[in-house]
Design a protein around this motif. Sequence first.
Motif, PDB file in Angstrom:
ATOM      1  N   ARG A 275    -100.168 -19.407  13.697  1.00  0.00           N
ATOM      2  CA  ARG A 275    -101.635 -19.216  13.945  1.00  0.00           C
ATOM      3  C   ARG A 275    -102.429 -20.108  13.299  1.00  0.00           C
ATOM      4  NH1 ARG A 275    -102.602 -12.400  13.943  1.00  0.00           N
ATOM      5  NH2 ARG A 275    -100.962 -11.688  15.399  1.00  0.00           N
ATOM      6  N   PRO A 276    -103.754 -20.413  14.124  1.00  0.00           N
ATOM      7  CA  PRO A 276    -104.386 -21.425  13.381  1.00  0.00           C
ATOM      8  C   PRO A 276    -105.193 -20.997  12.352  1.00  0.00           C
ATOM      9  CG  PRO A 276    -104.707 -21.385  15.712  1.00  0.00           C
ATOM     10  CD  PRO A 276    -103.819 -20.261  15.556  1.00  0.00           C
ATOM     11  N   ALA A 277    -105.490 -19.340  12.067  1.00  0.00           N
ATOM     12  CA  ALA A 277    -105.826 -18.706  10.976  1.00  0.00           C
ATOM     13  C   ALA A 277    -105.051 -17.422  10.929  1.00  0.00           C
ATOM     14  CB  ALA A 277    -107.407 -18.609  10.977  1.00  0.00           C
ATOM     15  N   ASP A 278    -104.855 -17.070   9.607  1.00  0.00           N
ATOM     16  CA  ASP A 278    -103.950 -15.743   9.576  1.00  0.00           C
ATOM     17  C   ASP A 278    -104.184 -15.025   8.267  1.00  0.00           C
ATOM     18  OD1 ASP A 278    -102.186 -13.730  10.365  1.00  0.00           O
ATOM     19  OD2 ASP A 278    -100.602 -14.959   9.914  1.00  0.00           O
ATOM     20  N   ALA A 279    -104.536 -13.823   8.144  1.00  0.00           N
ATOM     21  CA  ALA A 279    -104.885 -12.894   6.961  1.00  0.00           C
ATOM     22  C   ALA A 279    -103.719 -12.576   6.394  1.00  0.00           C
ATOM     23  CB  ALA A 279    -105.743 -11.777   7.407  1.00  0.00           C
ATOM     24  N   ALA A 280    -103.675 -12.782   5.181  1.00  0.00           N
ATOM     25  CA  ALA A 280    -102.523 -13.006   4.259  1.00  0.00           C
ATOM     26  C   ALA A 280    -101.947 -11.593   4.021  1.00  0.00           C
ATOM     27  CB  ALA A 280    -102.812 -13.423   2.703  1.00  0.00           C
ATOM     28  N   THR A 281    -103.041 -10.500   3.910  1.00  0.00           N
ATOM     29  CA  THR A 281    -102.676  -9.146   3.734  1.00  0.00           C
ATOM     30  C   THR A 281    -103.781  -8.160   4.554  1.00  0.00           C
ATOM     31  OG1 THR A 281    -101.830  -9.564   1.598  1.00  0.00           O
ATOM     32  CG2 THR A 281    -102.533  -7.334   2.073  1.00  0.00           C
ATOM     33  N   LEU A 282    -103.048  -7.200   5.074  1.00  0.00           N
ATOM     34  CA  LEU A 282    -103.887  -6.313   5.816  1.00  0.00           C
ATOM     35  C   LEU A 282    -102.999  -4.851   5.894  1.00  0.00           C
ATOM     36  CD1 LEU A 282    -105.023  -7.818   9.271  1.00  0.00           C
ATOM     37  CD2 LEU A 282    -106.683  -7.198   7.319  1.00  0.00           C
ATOM     38  N   TYR A 283    -103.771  -3.908   4.937  1.00  0.00           N
ATOM     39  CA  TYR A 283    -103.100  -2.548   5.246  1.00  0.00           C
ATOM     40  C   TYR A 283    -104.294  -1.528   4.818  1.00  0.00           C
ATOM     41  CZ  TYR A 283    -102.288  -2.101  -0.049  1.00  0.00           C
ATOM     42  OH  TYR A 283    -102.192  -2.152  -1.421  1.00  0.00           O
ATOM     43  N   GLY A 284    -104.152  -0.465   5.366  1.00  0.00           N
ATOM     44  CA  GLY A 284    -105.162   0.372   5.390  1.00  0.00           C
ATOM     45  C   GLY A 284    -105.212   1.716   4.760  1.00  0.00           C
ATOM     46  N   ASP A 285    -106.283   2.356   4.533  1.00  0.00           N
ATOM     47  CA  ASP A 285    -106.450   3.584   4.125  1.00  0.00           C
ATOM     48  C   ASP A 285    -106.797   4.455   5.065  1.00  0.00           C
ATOM     49  OD1 ASP A 285    -107.574   5.920   2.604  1.00  0.00           O
ATOM     50  OD2 ASP A 285    -108.327   4.919   1.022  1.00  0.00           O
ATOM     51  N   TYR A 286    -106.075   5.655   5.273  1.00  0.00           N
ATOM     52  CA  TYR A 286    -106.156   6.612   6.504  1.00  0.00           C
ATOM     53  C   TYR A 286    -106.649   7.847   5.803  1.00  0.00           C
ATOM     54  CZ  TYR A 286    -101.925   8.676   5.334  1.00  0.00           C
ATOM     55  OH  TYR A 286    -100.736   9.080   4.457  1.00  0.00           O
ATOM     56  N   SER A 287    -107.244   7.782   4.580  1.00  0.00           N
ATOM     57  CA  SER A 287    -107.698   9.065   4.082  1.00  0.00           C
ATOM     58  C   SER A 287    -108.966   9.773   4.871  1.00  0.00           C
ATOM     59  CB  SER A 287    -107.666   8.955   2.655  1.00  0.00           C
ATOM     60  OG  SER A 287    -108.800   8.013   2.357  1.00  0.00           O
ATOM     61  N   LYS A 288    -109.713   9.032   5.527  1.00  0.00           N
ATOM     62  CA  LYS A 288    -110.834   9.723   6.187  1.00  0.00           C
ATOM     63  C   LYS A 288    -110.318  10.376   7.387  1.00  0.00           C
ATOM     64  CE  LYS A 288    -115.003   8.368   8.502  1.00  0.00           C
ATOM     65  NZ  LYS A 288    -116.022   7.068   8.928  1.00  0.00           N
ATOM     66  N   LEU A 289    -109.274   9.636   8.178  1.00  0.00           N
ATOM     67  CA  LEU A 289    -108.735  10.544   9.285  1.00  0.00           C
ATOM     68  C   LEU A 289    -108.093  11.508   8.876  1.00  0.00           C
ATOM     69  CD1 LEU A 289    -108.394  10.472  12.450  1.00  0.00           C
ATOM     70  CD2 LEU A 289    -106.285   8.933  11.915  1.00  0.00           C
ATOM     71  N   GLU A 290    -107.221  11.567   7.828  1.00  0.00           N
ATOM     72  CA  GLU A 290    -106.516  12.835   7.155  1.00  0.00           C
ATOM     73  C   GLU A 290    -107.459  13.763   6.876  1.00  0.00           C
ATOM     74  OE1 GLU A 290    -102.729  13.657   4.282  1.00  0.00           O
ATOM     75  OE2 GLU A 290    -104.335  12.005   3.744  1.00  0.00           O
ATOM     76  N   ARG A 291    -108.461  13.384   6.101  1.00  0.00           N
ATOM     77  CA  ARG A 291    -109.251  14.643   5.640  1.00  0.00           C
ATOM     78  C   ARG A 291    -110.198  15.413   6.951  1.00  0.00           C
ATOM     79  NH1 ARG A 291    -111.195  10.490   2.166  1.00  0.00           N
ATOM     80  NH2 ARG A 291    -113.122  10.020   3.383  1.00  0.00           N
ATOM     81  N   LYS A 292    -110.424  14.628   8.032  1.00  0.00           N
ATOM     82  CA  LYS A 292    -111.157  15.238   9.256  1.00  0.00           C
ATOM     83  C   LYS A 292    -110.063  15.823  10.071  1.00  0.00           C
ATOM     84  CE  LYS A 292    -114.894  15.632  11.398  1.00  0.00           C
ATOM     85  NZ  LYS A 292    -115.967  16.845  10.919  1.00  0.00           N
ATOM     86  N   THR A 293    -108.746  15.417  10.245  1.00  0.00           N
ATOM     87  CA  THR A 293    -107.984  15.960  11.198  1.00  0.00           C
ATOM     88  C   THR A 293    -106.657  16.439  10.637  1.00  0.00           C
ATOM     89  OG1 THR A 293    -106.817  13.811  11.718  1.00  0.00           O
ATOM     90  CG2 THR A 293    -108.848  14.294  12.909  1.00  0.00           C
ATOM     91  N   GLY A 294    -106.225  16.165   9.607  1.00  0.00           N
ATOM     92  CA  GLY A 294    -104.907  16.560   8.956  1.00  0.00           C
ATOM     93  C   GLY A 294    -103.944  15.506   9.251  1.00  0.00           C
ATOM     94  N   TRP A 295    -104.344  14.460  10.101  1.00  0.00           N
ATOM     95  CA  TRP A 295    -103.162  13.640  10.499  1.00  0.00           C
ATOM     96  C   TRP A 295    -102.739  12.621   9.525  1.00  0.00           C
ATOM     97  CZ3 TRP A 295    -102.485   8.189  10.093  1.00  0.00           C
ATOM     98  CH2 TRP A 295    -101.751   7.624  10.899  1.00  0.00           C
ATOM     99  N   ARG A 296    -101.374  12.586   9.523  1.00  0.00           N
ATOM    100  CA  ARG A 296    -100.893  11.568   8.682  1.00  0.00           C
ATOM    101  C   ARG A 296     -99.721  11.079   9.357  1.00  0.00           C
ATOM    102  NH1 ARG A 296    -100.732  12.574   3.654  1.00  0.00           N
ATOM    103  NH2 ARG A 296     -99.004  11.390   2.945  1.00  0.00           N
ATOM    104  N   PRO A 297     -99.021   9.577   9.054  1.00  0.00           N
ATOM    105  CA  PRO A 297     -97.748   9.511   9.674  1.00  0.00           C
ATOM    106  C   PRO A 297     -96.513   9.898   9.575  1.00  0.00           C
ATOM    107  CG  PRO A 297     -98.501   7.886   8.021  1.00  0.00           C
ATOM    108  CD  PRO A 297     -99.651   8.817   8.201  1.00  0.00           C
ATOM    109  N   GLU A 298     -95.807  10.400  10.457  1.00  0.00           N
ATOM    110  CA  GLU A 298     -94.536  11.241  10.325  1.00  0.00           C
ATOM    111  C   GLU A 298     -93.400  10.570  10.600  1.00  0.00           C
ATOM    112  OE1 GLU A 298     -95.340  14.515  12.769  1.00  0.00           O
ATOM    113  OE2 GLU A 298     -96.728  15.429  11.636  1.00  0.00           O
ATOM    114  N   ILE A 299     -93.109   9.464  11.467  1.00  0.00           N
ATOM    115  CA  ILE A 299     -91.781   8.856  11.716  1.00  0.00           C
ATOM    116  C   ILE A 299     -91.733   7.787  10.844  1.00  0.00           C
ATOM    117  CG2 ILE A 299     -90.859   7.461  13.648  1.00  0.00           C
ATOM    118  CD1 ILE A 299     -92.799   8.837  15.760  1.00  0.00           C
ATOM    119  N   PRO A 300     -90.291   8.021  10.326  1.00  0.00           N
ATOM    120  CA  PRO A 300     -89.776   6.926   9.269  1.00  0.00           C
ATOM    121  C   PRO A 300     -89.589   5.630   9.866  1.00  0.00           C
ATOM    122  CG  PRO A 300     -88.300   8.862   9.214  1.00  0.00           C
ATOM    123  CD  PRO A 300     -89.418   9.157  10.548  1.00  0.00           C
TER     124      PRO A 300
END
Length: 316
Positions: A275-300
């Motif tokens: 790509r002409p430009a590419d972010a080196a690192t992207l990963y997220g914090d899903y704690s806001k969604l988890e606090r509100k809905t109980g969601w968390r990833p389940e599939i390995p």
Amino acid sequence: MKALVTGISGFAGSHLADYLLSQNVEVFGMVRSGSKLERLGNAIGRIRLVECDLREEQAVHRVVKTLRPDLIFHLGAQSSVPVSWGSPIDTLHNNIAGQIHLMDAVRLSGIDCKIQIAASSEAYGSVKPHEVPLKETNPLRPLSPYAVSKATQELLGYQYFKSYGLPIVVTRAFNHIGPRQSDNFVASSFARQIARIEKGESPPVLYVGNLEACRDFTDVRDVVRAYWLALKEGEPGEIYNVASGECRPIRELLERLLSLAAVEIKVKQDPDRLRPADAATLYGDYSKLERKTGWRPEIPFSRTLEDLLEDWRKAQ
């Protein structure tokens, strides 16, 4: 309960259709003329498809006014970063005008309808090392026309929530992978190349782009469950990250897929895949969604890669 899904024939849209049906929701899908429906599989006979181009304002208004959905999942978009570099105007027009038409259709019809906007972690763009894992409050510094379009979609959603009171929830999903994904995306590209090589349809060389970028990968089946929970239980006007919370180098993704291959394969970098430009690192914090809905990833992650590769083996 009646749900309208834009982009239902796409990768995430097809999985969302499956999930909504499992929740006993009446599902309507918006598709363009000539859309390929293979991804929908057995769902086709259980959902109703409506032909409509999001770029055509009056057509969108007619669909919303006729169906009067309780929920709208807005996934329809030009979703490829590489394509956006070649067609920036088309990407912006598709993704921005289409959403405005949809929101105006809900506003003017006066229906009581909650709207989910499928945004993207690409909007974060240029990320500083101390900022990861990324929270929803992090500044957006988009690095592609696609990322600019998704950031704009978020802002428009917020504006319509504040200006007109539309109950809009934004989900900012990080990379999602799994069966049915187009080979325009990195994991699926690797899997398709492996499947073709195994069948003798290509020489034993797998072509790659930047292997050093680090990304957050979540199974698409977990992602669509997050969309459902965010819209059902999330707070209108808010943004929720949908992520695994783990950063995996593209090189690891490649090595794990190669370990599942039935033949020996060499790897070669293709300059056209950079790509002409590419972010080196992207990963997220899903704690806001988890606090509100109980969601968390389940599939390995291992199961996701196995299912993805097997899907391409069947398709070849």
